[in-house]
Design an enzyme around this catalytic site. Structure first.
Site, PDB file in Angstrom:
ATOM      1  N   CYS A 112       0.854  -1.191   0.000  1.00  0.00           N
ATOM      2  CA  CYS A 112       0.000   0.000   0.000  1.00  0.00           C
ATOM      3  C   CYS A 112       0.888   1.239   0.000  1.00  0.00           C
ATOM      4  CB  CYS A 112      -0.854   0.051   1.256  1.00  0.00           C
ATOM      5  SG  CYS A 112      -1.980  -1.341   1.429  1.00  0.00           S
ATOM      6  N   TYR A 129      10.998  -4.379  -7.527  1.00  0.00           N
ATOM      7  CA  TYR A 129       9.771  -4.208  -8.292  1.00  0.00           C
ATOM      8  C   TYR A 129       8.839  -3.094  -7.810  1.00  0.00           C
ATOM      9  CZ  TYR A 129       5.040  -5.303  -9.949  1.00  0.00           C
ATOM     10  OH  TYR A 129       3.790  -5.212 -10.475  1.00  0.00           O
ATOM     11  N   ASN A 188       0.999   0.883   5.817  1.00  0.00           N
ATOM     12  CA  ASN A 188       1.442  -0.029   4.761  1.00  0.00           C
ATOM     13  C   ASN A 188       2.094  -1.198   5.480  1.00  0.00           C
ATOM     14  OD1 ASN A 188       2.546  -1.238   2.451  1.00  0.00           O
ATOM     15  ND2 ASN A 188       4.384   0.018   2.566  1.00  0.00           N
ATOM     16  N   GLY A 189       1.635  -2.405   5.200  1.00  0.00           N
ATOM     17  CA  GLY A 189       2.232  -3.564   5.855  1.00  0.00           C
ATOM     18  C   GLY A 189       1.232  -4.668   6.063  1.00  0.00           C
ATOM     19  N   GLY A 248      -0.776   0.415  -5.013  1.00  0.00           N
ATOM     20  CA  GLY A 248      -2.071  -0.207  -4.744  1.00  0.00           C
ATOM     21  C   GLY A 248      -3.141   0.417  -5.604  1.00  0.00           C
TER      22      GLY A 248
END
Ligand code: SF4
Length: 489
Positions: free
Chosen positions: A2, A255, A100-101, A28
């Protein structure tokens, strides 16, 4: 994966949040949300892309000089718009939060919050668990006047109770903005400032590119186990609360992150060029008869150009990507999967026909996409197709927030490199070594010695990932994937 943004500004922040979210849309694409504050909270969340969710009406309605934005790719919980972040709790003070996680003991926390503290979570989103733990810890301090010590104490409790990876940004109404990164700093988080009024504005974001686009400078990392508190007078208070080996996610450089971002001071573009350089040396030693190097767009381009340069080979963009196709549905059959690849990538036949082609990609996960691309290149008349991945074989689930949570989905699981080549129908498959991946990132920041590379190595930095936990996460994920497949059929 995210993306988060928080701004403590001097003027209305909606437009900055919107622009900042657009810059991290790649993190996201399933849902997004913004909550702003001007004495009360204003919320807009929805499914889809940032540009589709927010309109002029929201620009007018979401007022305030403070706000948090989020763009989401779900790893835990469902796909509904209700699951979109940020989340809000009224007490104490009124707190909004996004992260985020991935919280790996989410279910256990949910039960404790209900049974012990009578706090009912109303979603399957793990940030709601972090938010409620944080709020509960603040409440228990019976605060008359909030100080940085209260914040540090609450975050210390979060560290004790919440396992997994989390980079968090929160705003406590009339008190200040809080940001923290889990004890191992697995997910990135940066902050910066902008002199645009009587006192500086501050912003926190997942990637430095958001801060660049919003014109925030003095970019710094929130460290592993570190908390940042910007109080209502815009004084900055930071503290490192725990001292564990900083272990950032290697896949950010492979990536996820944009090439123009710096993750923990390492430029993603530079790192990908180094990865191309290392892989080229490995390919050179193999003496393959290659005519042309072709990247699988977009992330592989930087490494592929370097590979072609080192090998002194022709570089051609022979696969053209349609940028306007969104997420393709999970395809039930090989045939439909193939047509989905064709919608996304179209070959330039003249650059492939009669040639020995070296395709370069960032990674190989399930292998379905790689196999379909190899078939496509063969159908164009390529004589030989070699496939190079500038990251090592992926063999282990990620429990920290990336949608690779079932071990059976990896093509490289229990397979030799030759067997992978057979499965992909490639003449040869070449992988980066894990050592070279770590070396390539380390070249950008000599202070980084530890990484999370668990999906490659099976070594989980948090040290608490048991086979039973992997099994549990895997079965939950299968249910979510099955539900999603049903929705798409
Ligand atoms: S397991 Fe892999 S994808 Fe997940 S956080 Fe670690 S390096 Fe990143």
């Amino acid at each position: 994966m995210c993306g988060v943004i928080g701004i403590y500004g001097n003027d209305h922040v909606f437009n900055d949040l919107y622009q900042g979210l657009l810059a991290i849309q790649h993190r996201g694409q399933d849902s997004a949300g913004i909550i702003t504050y001007d004495g009360r909270f204003h919320t807009k969340k929805g499914n889809g892309l940032v540009r589709d969710i927010f309109t002029k009406e929201h620009f007018k309605r979401l007022k305030g000089n403070i706000g948090i934005g989020h763009t989401r790719y779900p790893t835990i919980g469902g796909y509904g718009g209700d699951e979109a972040q940020p989340f809000l709790t009224n007490s104490p003070f009124g707190i909004i939060m996004a992260h985020n996680g991935n919280v790996i003991n989410y279910k256990e926390i949910k039960q404790v919050l209900l049974n012990k503290h009578k706090r009912r979570l109303n979603s399957e989103n793990d940030v709601e668990a972090i938010l409620n733990i944080f709020a509960q810890e603040l409440s228990e301090q019976n605060i008359k006047e909030l100080t940085p010590q209260h914040i540090f104490s609450a975050v210390r409790s979060v560290y004790k109770k919440v396992r997994g990876s989390y980079s968090v940004v929160a705003y406590i109404a009339e008190q200040g903005m809080v940001a923290f990164r889990d004890p191992y700093g697995i997910k990135p988080l940066v902050y910066g400032s902008r002199d645009d009024g009587p006192i500086p504005s501050y912003a926190v974001a997942s990637e430095s590119v958001s801060l660049n686009i919003m014109n925030f400078g003095n970019v710094q990392n929130v460290g592993a186990g570190q908390v940042l508190f910007i109080d209502s007078d815009r004084n900055i208070h930071t503290k490192k609360l725990v001292d564990r080996p900083h272990s950032p996610c290697l896949f950010e450089w492979v990536y996820f992150a944009r090439p123009d971002s710096f993750i923990d001071n390492v430029n993603v573009y530079d790192c990908r060029v180094h990865l191309g350089n290392f892989l080229a040396k490995k390919i050179k030693a193999m003496n393959l008869d290659i005519d042309v190097v072709v990247p699988v767009p977009d992330s592989a381009r930087d490494a592929a150009i370097e590979i072609a340069r080192i090998l002194q080979l022709r570089y051609r963009e022979a696969l053209v990507k349609n940028r306007y196709i969104g997420r393709t549905f999970i395809m039930p059959s090989d045939q439909s999967r193939k047509s989905s690849i064709r919608q996304k990538l179209n070959p330039i036949v003249s650059e492939l026909k009669g040639k020995n082609v070296l395709l370069v990609d960032d990674s190989i996960v399930r292998g379905n996409t790689s196999r379909a691309i190899i078939e496509l290149v063969r159908e164009c008349g390529a004589k030989k197709v070699y496939f190079a991945s500038y990251s090592p074989p992926l063999r282990h689930p990620c429990v920290y927030g990336i949608d690779m949570q079932t071990k059976t989905e990896f093509i490289a699981r229990n397979a030799s490199i030759d067997q992978i080549a057979q499965k992909l129908k490639a003449d040869k498959v070449i992988y980066q070594s894990f050592e070279d991946l770590e070396k390539a990132v380390g070249l950008g920041n000599k202070k980084l010695h530890n990484f999370c590379g668990a999906c490659f190595s099976g070594v989980y930095p948090t040290g608490d990932v048991t086979p039973e936990l992997l099994e549990e996460i895997e079965s939950e994920r299968r249910i979510v994937q099955d539900n999603q497949l049903e929705l798409n059929l």
